[in-house]
Design a protein around this motif. Sequence first.
Motif, short mmCIF file in Angstrom:
data_model
loop_
_atom_site.label_atom_id
_atom_site.label_comp_id
_atom_site.label_asym_id
_atom_site.label_seq_id
_atom_site.Cartn_x
_atom_site.Cartn_y
_atom_site.Cartn_z
N ASN A 76 -56.25 -32.06 2.83
CA ASN A 76 -56.12 -31.12 3.94
C ASN A 76 -55.10 -31.59 4.96
O ASN A 76 -54.41 -30.77 5.60
CB ASN A 76 -57.48 -30.92 4.63
CG ASN A 76 -58.45 -30.10 3.80
OD1 ASN A 76 -58.04 -29.36 2.91
ND2 ASN A 76 -59.74 -30.23 4.09
N ARG A 77 -55.00 -32.90 5.13
CA ARG A 77 -54.02 -33.45 6.06
C ARG A 77 -52.60 -33.39 5.52
O ARG A 77 -51.66 -33.01 6.22
CB ARG A 77 -54.35 -34.92 6.38
CG ARG A 77 -55.59 -35.17 7.20
CD ARG A 77 -55.82 -36.67 7.34
NE ARG A 77 -57.01 -37.01 8.11
CZ ARG A 77 -57.43 -38.25 8.31
NH1 ARG A 77 -56.76 -39.27 7.79
NH2 ARG A 77 -58.52 -38.48 9.02
N ILE A 78 -52.45 -33.79 4.25
CA ILE A 78 -51.11 -34.06 3.75
C ILE A 78 -50.39 -32.86 3.17
O ILE A 78 -49.16 -32.73 3.31
CB ILE A 78 -51.16 -35.22 2.72
CG1 ILE A 78 -49.80 -35.92 2.64
CG2 ILE A 78 -51.62 -34.76 1.34
CD1 ILE A 78 -49.84 -37.26 1.91
N LEU A 79 -51.10 -31.97 2.49
CA LEU A 79 -50.42 -30.88 1.78
C LEU A 79 -49.65 -29.94 2.72
O LEU A 79 -48.49 -29.60 2.43
CB LEU A 79 -51.41 -30.09 0.94
CG LEU A 79 -51.73 -30.67 -0.45
CD1 LEU A 79 -52.77 -29.79 -1.16
CD2 LEU A 79 -50.48 -30.77 -1.31
N PRO A 80 -50.24 -29.49 3.82
CA PRO A 80 -49.47 -28.59 4.70
C PRO A 80 -48.21 -29.24 5.25
O PRO A 80 -47.16 -28.59 5.35
CB PRO A 80 -50.46 -28.25 5.82
CG PRO A 80 -51.81 -28.53 5.25
CD PRO A 80 -51.62 -29.68 4.32
N ILE A 81 -48.30 -30.53 5.62
CA ILE A 81 -47.14 -31.21 6.17
C ILE A 81 -46.08 -31.43 5.10
O ILE A 81 -44.88 -31.21 5.33
CB ILE A 81 -47.55 -32.56 6.80
CG1 ILE A 81 -48.62 -32.35 7.87
CG2 ILE A 81 -46.34 -33.27 7.39
CD1 ILE A 81 -48.21 -31.43 8.99
N ALA A 82 -46.51 -31.86 3.90
CA ALA A 82 -45.57 -32.06 2.80
C ALA A 82 -44.84 -30.77 2.47
O ALA A 82 -43.60 -30.74 2.32
CB ALA A 82 -46.30 -32.59 1.57
N SER A 83 -45.58 -29.68 2.37
CA SER A 83 -44.98 -28.39 2.03
C SER A 83 -43.99 -27.93 3.10
O SER A 83 -42.91 -27.41 2.79
CB SER A 83 -46.07 -27.33 1.85
OG SER A 83 -46.94 -27.67 0.79
N SER A 84 -44.35 -28.15 4.36
CA SER A 84 -43.47 -27.75 5.46
C SER A 84 -42.18 -28.56 5.46
O SER A 84 -41.08 -28.01 5.66
CB SER A 84 -44.20 -27.92 6.80
OG SER A 84 -43.37 -27.56 7.87
#
Length: 276
Positions: A76-84
């Motif tokens: 939940n922490r990493i995927l949105p930031i990585a994708s952005s």
Amino acid sequence: MTINCNGKLMDFEVPKVMGILNCTPNSFYDGGKYKTETDFLKQTEKMLIDGASIIDLGAYSTQPNADFVTEEEELNRILPIASSIIKHFPEVILSIDSFRSEVAKQCIENGATIINDVSAGFLDEKMFEVVGKYKVPYIMMHMKGTPQNMQKFTDYDDVMKDMMFYFSERIATAKSFGIVDIILDPGFGFSKTLNQNYEVLNKLELLNEFNLPVLSALSRKSMIYKFLNTEPTEVLNGTTVLHTISLMKGAKLLRAHDVKEAVECVKLTQKIYENN
């Protein structure tokens, strides 16, 4: 020395710098510093402008005695930031700092390029399978135990000899899963006393026997600030000194919070050797 990053070769004839980006609330130096998507994008842009060749994104603090984080929370922490980051900087080489195969898998499927595993596959038996399947570069680190208990495992007859055996076995196992591009991290601060950390740095050139790029991750660590009796915020100068020593002993990749200063270390160190 080269590694294949999404079909492009990264050449380590000139050492590279990996910028640290943590989406954790409790990392020892920058935990909780970046709170919004804009914060992460601005810091990524700054590090790329300053000369980072790789951005290393992590969502699970692995400092000694770090709190346990569930796989769901890490994702939940990493995927949105990585994708952005990948959306806004499509040419970025994004490394994922995780020892979990599912986190690695989902991040790779969303565009990440490198997996940085502090456990060298020991904490998730499926990690080598995932990395081998997706043919991404793999950073393996020397550590014993887990982030929660690793400082109980500092009893070595010879820390460098232990590390050489450790990497020999891990490299062979990784290659058996089809992992080709491997980077070695001696794990400063992991399962080592302060004096052992400095012994490893003093003998860092021994790792060059593997003919693989060696990563030096010393940035603002306790082996600097505890020895100097100060705080992580006060040891940029100490970090720069140890980065320089690492480069002169053959390190090919510096993992750093302060990218500009690390890039300057590389430039100045290379100047020494340019006419040899």
